[in-house]
Motif scaffolding. Sequence first.
Motif, PDB file in Angstrom:
ATOM      1  N   ALA A  68       0.687  -1.216   0.044  1.00 19.62           N
ATOM      2  CA  ALA A  68       0.002   0.155   0.046  1.00 19.62           C
ATOM      3  C   ALA A  68       0.952   1.352  -0.117  1.00 19.62           C
ATOM      4  O   ALA A  68       1.858   1.170   0.641  1.00 19.62           O
ATOM      5  N   GLN A  69       0.253   2.136  -0.592  1.00 17.33           N
ATOM      6  CA  GLN A  69       0.908   3.704  -0.257  1.00 17.33           C
ATOM      7  C   GLN A  69       2.263   4.058  -0.874  1.00 17.33           C
ATOM      8  O   GLN A  69       3.010   4.300  -0.072  1.00 17.33           O
ATOM      9  N   LEU A  70       2.305   3.455  -2.305  1.00 18.09           N
ATOM     10  CA  LEU A  70       3.911   3.761  -2.715  1.00 18.09           C
ATOM     11  C   LEU A  70       3.881   5.425  -2.677  1.00 18.09           C
ATOM     12  O   LEU A  70       3.042   6.030  -3.015  1.00 18.09           O
ATOM     13  N   SER A  71       5.129   5.737  -2.729  1.00 18.66           N
ATOM     14  CA  SER A  71       5.497   7.141  -3.064  1.00 18.66           C
ATOM     15  C   SER A  71       5.324   7.461  -4.531  1.00 18.66           C
ATOM     16  O   SER A  71       5.425   6.551  -5.370  1.00 18.66           O
ATOM     17  N   LYS A  72       5.288   8.731  -4.867  1.00 19.89           N
ATOM     18  CA  LYS A  72       5.496   8.971  -6.309  1.00 19.89           C
ATOM     19  C   LYS A  72       6.601   8.373  -6.885  1.00 19.89           C
ATOM     20  O   LYS A  72       6.648   8.115  -8.114  1.00 19.89           O
ATOM     21  N   GLU A  73       7.740   8.633  -6.334  1.00 25.06           N
ATOM     22  CA  GLU A  73       9.144   8.140  -7.088  1.00 25.06           C
ATOM     23  C   GLU A  73       9.186   6.828  -7.185  1.00 25.06           C
ATOM     24  O   GLU A  73       9.441   6.065  -7.997  1.00 25.06           O
ATOM     25  N   ASP A  74       8.603   5.701  -6.170  1.00 22.15           N
ATOM     26  CA  ASP A  74       8.635   4.524  -6.248  1.00 22.15           C
ATOM     27  C   ASP A  74       7.479   4.124  -7.201  1.00 22.15           C
ATOM     28  O   ASP A  74       7.873   3.206  -8.096  1.00 22.15           O
ATOM     29  N   TYR A  75       6.299   4.733  -7.419  1.00 19.79           N
ATOM     30  CA  TYR A  75       5.586   4.458  -8.461  1.00 19.79           C
ATOM     31  C   TYR A  75       6.041   4.612  -9.760  1.00 19.79           C
ATOM     32  O   TYR A  75       5.980   3.497 -10.952  1.00 19.79           O
ATOM     33  N   ALA A  76       6.894   5.688  -9.972  1.00 18.88           N
ATOM     34  CA  ALA A  76       7.331   5.787 -11.283  1.00 18.88           C
ATOM     35  C   ALA A  76       8.343   4.901 -11.550  1.00 18.88           C
ATOM     36  O   ALA A  76       8.191   4.459 -13.059  1.00 18.88           O
ATOM     37  N   VAL A  77       9.138   4.278 -10.744  1.00 18.93           N
ATOM     38  CA  VAL A  77       9.927   3.311 -11.262  1.00 18.93           C
ATOM     39  C   VAL A  77       9.393   2.010 -11.469  1.00 18.93           C
ATOM     40  O   VAL A  77       9.560   1.366 -12.506  1.00 18.93           O
ATOM     41  N   LEU A  78       8.266   1.634 -10.463  1.00 22.98           N
ATOM     42  CA  LEU A  78       7.782   0.384 -10.754  1.00 22.98           C
ATOM     43  C   LEU A  78       6.911   0.246 -11.754  1.00 22.98           C
ATOM     44  O   LEU A  78       6.779  -0.778 -12.465  1.00 22.98           O
ATOM     45  N   GLN A  79       6.247   1.299 -12.321  1.00 23.24           N
ATOM     46  CA  GLN A  79       5.227   1.410 -13.387  1.00 23.24           C
ATOM     47  C   GLN A  79       5.872   0.983 -14.601  1.00 23.24           C
ATOM     48  O   GLN A  79       4.998   0.122 -15.555  1.00 23.24           O
ATOM     49  N   GLU A  80       7.083   1.121 -15.112  1.00 17.80           N
ATOM     50  CA  GLU A  80       7.595   0.812 -16.084  1.00 17.80           C
ATOM     51  C   GLU A  80       7.942  -0.690 -16.262  1.00 17.80           C
ATOM     52  O   GLU A  80       8.066  -1.230 -17.558  1.00 17.80           O
ATOM     53  N   LYS A  81       8.086  -1.376 -15.149  1.00 21.27           N
ATOM     54  CA  LYS A  81       8.313  -2.876 -15.161  1.00 21.27           C
ATOM     55  C   LYS A  81       7.096  -3.912 -14.707  1.00 21.27           C
ATOM     56  O   LYS A  81       7.373  -4.951 -14.668  1.00 21.27           O
ATOM     57  N   MET A  82       5.890  -3.341 -14.475  1.00 22.79           N
ATOM     58  CA  MET A  82       4.826  -4.039 -14.080  1.00 22.79           C
ATOM     59  C   MET A  82       4.443  -5.032 -15.111  1.00 22.79           C
ATOM     60  O   MET A  82       3.848  -6.092 -14.588  1.00 22.79           O
ATOM     61  N   ARG A  83       4.764  -4.901 -16.252  1.00 22.73           N
ATOM     62  CA  ARG A  83       4.324  -5.925 -17.372  1.00 22.73           C
ATOM     63  C   ARG A  83       5.002  -7.310 -17.095  1.00 22.73           C
ATOM     64  O   ARG A  83       4.481  -8.353 -17.388  1.00 22.73           O
ATOM     65  N   LYS A  84       6.102  -7.010 -16.430  1.00 27.69           N
ATOM     66  CA  LYS A  84       6.810  -8.414 -16.334  1.00 27.69           C
ATOM     67  C   LYS A  84       6.147  -9.309 -15.129  1.00 27.69           C
ATOM     68  O   LYS A  84       6.302 -10.553 -14.866  1.00 27.69           O
ATOM     69  N   TYR A  85       5.172  -8.567 -14.409  1.00 30.99           N
ATOM     70  CA  TYR A  85       4.838  -9.426 -13.273  1.00 30.99           C
ATOM     71  C   TYR A  85       3.292  -9.659 -13.091  1.00 30.99           C
ATOM     72  O   TYR A  85       2.356  -8.681 -12.689  1.00 30.99           O
ATOM     73  N   GLN A  86       2.975 -10.755 -13.927  1.00 33.79           N
ATOM     74  CA  GLN A  86       1.606 -10.912 -14.236  1.00 33.79           C
ATOM     75  C   GLN A  86       0.690 -11.397 -12.962  1.00 33.79           C
ATOM     76  O   GLN A  86       1.337 -11.982 -11.990  1.00 33.79           O
ATOM     77  N   GLY A  87      -0.444 -10.693 -12.790  1.00 35.13           N
ATOM     78  CA  GLY A  87      -1.301 -11.088 -11.344  1.00 35.13           C
ATOM     79  C   GLY A  87      -1.129  -9.780 -10.778  1.00 35.13           C
ATOM     80  O   GLY A  87      -1.970  -9.636  -9.594  1.00 35.13           O
ATOM     81  N   PHE A  88      -0.135  -8.624 -11.093  1.00 32.82           N
ATOM     82  CA  PHE A  88       0.040  -7.770 -10.209  1.00 32.82           C
ATOM     83  C   PHE A  88      -0.365  -6.653 -10.930  1.00 32.82           C
ATOM     84  O   PHE A  88       0.047  -6.536 -12.237  1.00 32.82           O
ATOM     85  N   TYR A  89      -0.870  -5.490 -10.495  1.00 31.09           N
ATOM     86  CA  TYR A  89      -1.179  -4.223 -11.274  1.00 31.09           C
ATOM     87  C   TYR A  89      -1.277  -2.873 -10.146  1.00 31.09           C
ATOM     88  O   TYR A  89      -1.147  -3.162  -8.916  1.00 31.09           O
ATOM     89  N   ILE A  90      -1.079  -1.651 -10.681  1.00 32.17           N
ATOM     90  CA  ILE A  90      -0.895  -0.673  -9.594  1.00 32.17           C
ATOM     91  C   ILE A  90      -2.462   0.031  -9.649  1.00 32.17           C
ATOM     92  O   ILE A  90      -3.065   0.429 -10.833  1.00 32.17           O
ATOM     93  N   GLN A  91      -2.925   0.374  -8.568  1.00 36.48           N
ATOM     94  CA  GLN A  91      -4.041   0.901  -8.508  1.00 36.48           C
ATOM     95  C   GLN A  91      -3.835   2.465  -7.724  1.00 36.48           C
ATOM     96  O   GLN A  91      -3.403   2.569  -6.695  1.00 36.48           O
ATOM     97  N   LYS A  92      -4.523   3.514  -8.283  1.00 40.02           N
ATOM     98  CA  LYS A  92      -4.534   4.788  -7.680  1.00 40.02           C
ATOM     99  C   LYS A  92      -5.561   4.942  -6.886  1.00 40.02           C
ATOM    100  O   LYS A  92      -6.687   4.833  -7.029  1.00 40.02           O
ATOM    101  N   ARG A  93      -5.180   5.764  -5.797  1.00 39.36           N
ATOM    102  CA  ARG A  93      -6.442   6.173  -4.889  1.00 39.36           C
ATOM    103  C   ARG A  93      -5.846   7.568  -4.268  1.00 39.36           C
ATOM    104  O   ARG A  93      -4.614   7.745  -3.983  1.00 39.36           O
ATOM    105  N   SER A  94      -6.674   8.043  -3.188  1.00 42.57           N
ATOM    106  CA  SER A  94      -6.470   9.177  -2.631  1.00 42.57           C
ATOM    107  C   SER A  94      -6.186   8.762  -1.120  1.00 42.57           C
ATOM    108  O   SER A  94      -6.777   7.658  -0.555  1.00 42.57           O
ATOM    109  N   LEU A  95      -5.063   9.482  -0.688  1.00 41.76           N
ATOM    110  CA  LEU A  95      -4.505   9.278   0.893  1.00 41.76           C
ATOM    111  C   LEU A  95      -4.713  10.468   1.591  1.00 41.76           C
ATOM    112  O   LEU A  95      -4.614  11.474   1.059  1.00 41.76           O
ATOM    113  N   ARG A  96      -4.903  10.161   2.925  1.00 41.38           N
ATOM    114  CA  ARG A  96      -5.108  11.585   3.539  1.00 41.38           C
ATOM    115  C   ARG A  96      -3.918  12.445   3.828  1.00 41.38           C
ATOM    116  O   ARG A  96      -2.839  12.080   3.839  1.00 41.38           O
ATOM    117  N   HIS A  97      -4.109  13.714   3.570  1.00 42.32           N
ATOM    118  CA  HIS A  97      -3.170  14.720   3.950  1.00 42.32           C
ATOM    119  C   HIS A  97      -3.360  15.789   4.847  1.00 42.32           C
ATOM    120  O   HIS A  97      -4.272  16.751   4.551  1.00 42.32           O
TER     121      HIS A  97
END
Length: 645
Positions: free
Chosen positions: A115-144
């Motif tokens: 849960a709750q990846l940082s923007k930086e971690d998301y940017a790195v991971l997004q490019e490689k998610m195609r390699k990991y079948q059964g996993f995907y990234i979902q965006k949602r709002s977190l409290r600030h």
Amino acid sequence: MRKFLLFLSVIFIGFIFIGRLFYLQVYTSTEHNLFEDNAIRKVYDYPKRGFVYDRNGQLLVANQPSYDVMVIPREVKPLDTLEFCSLLKIDKATFIKTFEKAYHYSPRLPSVFVAQLSKEDYAVLQEKMRKYQGFYIQKRSLRHYQTTIGANVLGDIGEVGYRDIKDDPYYIMGDLKGKQGVEASYENTLRGVKGIKFIQKDRFNRDIGPYKEGKFDTVPQQGKDITITIDAKLQAYGELLMQNKRGGVIAIEPSSGEILAMIAAPSYNPNILVGRNRSANFTKLFRDTIGKPLFNRSLQGVYEPGSPFKLMNALIALQEGVLTPKETVTCYRGYRYGNRFMKCHCNVGTVNNMITGIQRSCNAYFATAYRKILDKNGNASDGINNWSTHAKSFGLGEFLNNDLYVGQKGRIPDRDYYKHVYPKTFYSTYTISNAIGQGEVATTPIQLANMIAAIANRGFYYTPHIIKNIEGETLPEQFTAPKYTTIDRENFEPVIEGMFQVYKKGTASMLQVKDIDICGKTGTVENFAIIDGKKTQLTDHSIFVAFAPKDNPKIALAVFVENGYWGSRFAGKIASLMIEKHIKGFITRTDLEDWLLRYGLEEEYAKPYSGKPFNINDKTIVHPVDESEYQHLKQRLKELENPGV
């Protein structure tokens, strides 16, 4: 004949199959569960959670983008686990444990994996998610959280558990919900309604587009914004004054029941319960069993009310006609009953009427009043039931039916309560400690503040509440309809005059604020704890209640400071300053302010664990904070005087 029988059997079986197919396709076609269909991927679209504003429109809670790594266990194919763990910044043991938890929940349904990846971690991971079948990234709002105050007021959000999912089918594994404070109380309002998209997959498990052209898709409904009754500036100021102390403060607007400030000390910055470190930070707070920062003392702390409860006994005595305001009682430094003696601070031979009895907080006067109430008709059993009924009409001894997430009933005893101790005979002297707010009487800070609001209103109160406005809705009647006590309006005036004299000539005379007529009552409550198996007397609690101005009151409050020695030492100073801050918007009693910043009680709280002796009768002991801490608090005070909190 055999051929004919075989022919009939084939026809009969054929009809069974046709009938079953007809039943499944026509009568039960609506039961096709899209959520269990392996050929359809479910993607949730989470709405933005509603914003939270203070009573003056200051934004307290907003949202920030968050990214969750989701998993559908049944669709996961062999992968480079070490590489994936490195990208997610977790170890292999965590990977295995999380995957097993998700599989146990459902092999077909998506679960939050990280849960709750940082923007930086998301940017790195997004490019490689195609390699990991059964996993995907979902965006949602977190409290600030736009502030560092009010953790006990605002609360936080966290991942739902199995019980949440069982109790409310809206939630699925990985969803977030309010766990404490306003976030929990108004969860259904703030959360909105999540949308969902159904994506059709081909036989190679590739997305090929919306299922039935999006016929069953839904759009998210954004959560509603709410305005709470808290004054952020007053809340921040009160929290600053309560630094290096433990206790609770509740301030209420008598004319509406709106909670102006709700302080529990010690507290914490609400922002530490946001993001991937939430779990670790929550664990630290939870394991602090000494300071108990997660324990909302203003709502859950149950204390003997001490001398402020004398106001209640005065009102009941007037209502029952057992005392008049001018009737006097002579005090001989206490009250003797049988072979026992209740001490008092009055000089020998002091004569008190109701006003001076409140002003001087005379134990003998109120012991007399209490006995007269219970013995009015010669039956103390009926008398204590009648006494209890009057006290409960002020909201004491019961849940207040408010919109706050936690609370305690407190205790106002009646005859049934004492049946196990005094099964047959019962006399008023058995419970004489109730006369001075000790014994079996117990209240929470919010109950005592509500009692003072009812006194300020001369006989009625509005249920204390935290909600001021919900976008597009009206407040429920339970918060707008007055609730009347059993005490007639005219009986409040002598009691209020006595409270006024507490500030003019009595135990709070050193706490006066120029141009504000304050009515108050000090309280000093004995404090015991079991240490090493022995009942040990610790330093007394400091308690203070007040409202102001005397006419047309704008604020009523109760202050509890644990181990604070006596009422006017800590609690009374805090009450006067918060009243001035609310009514004037600035402080003239900077001497009181500076004293509270300079002195704390951390040394007092450490005594049971350090072996240091208690000096409960030594009124000269003070505990100055470190100079660096004092300068930090002074700097924080300067920051509070500027716009924003």
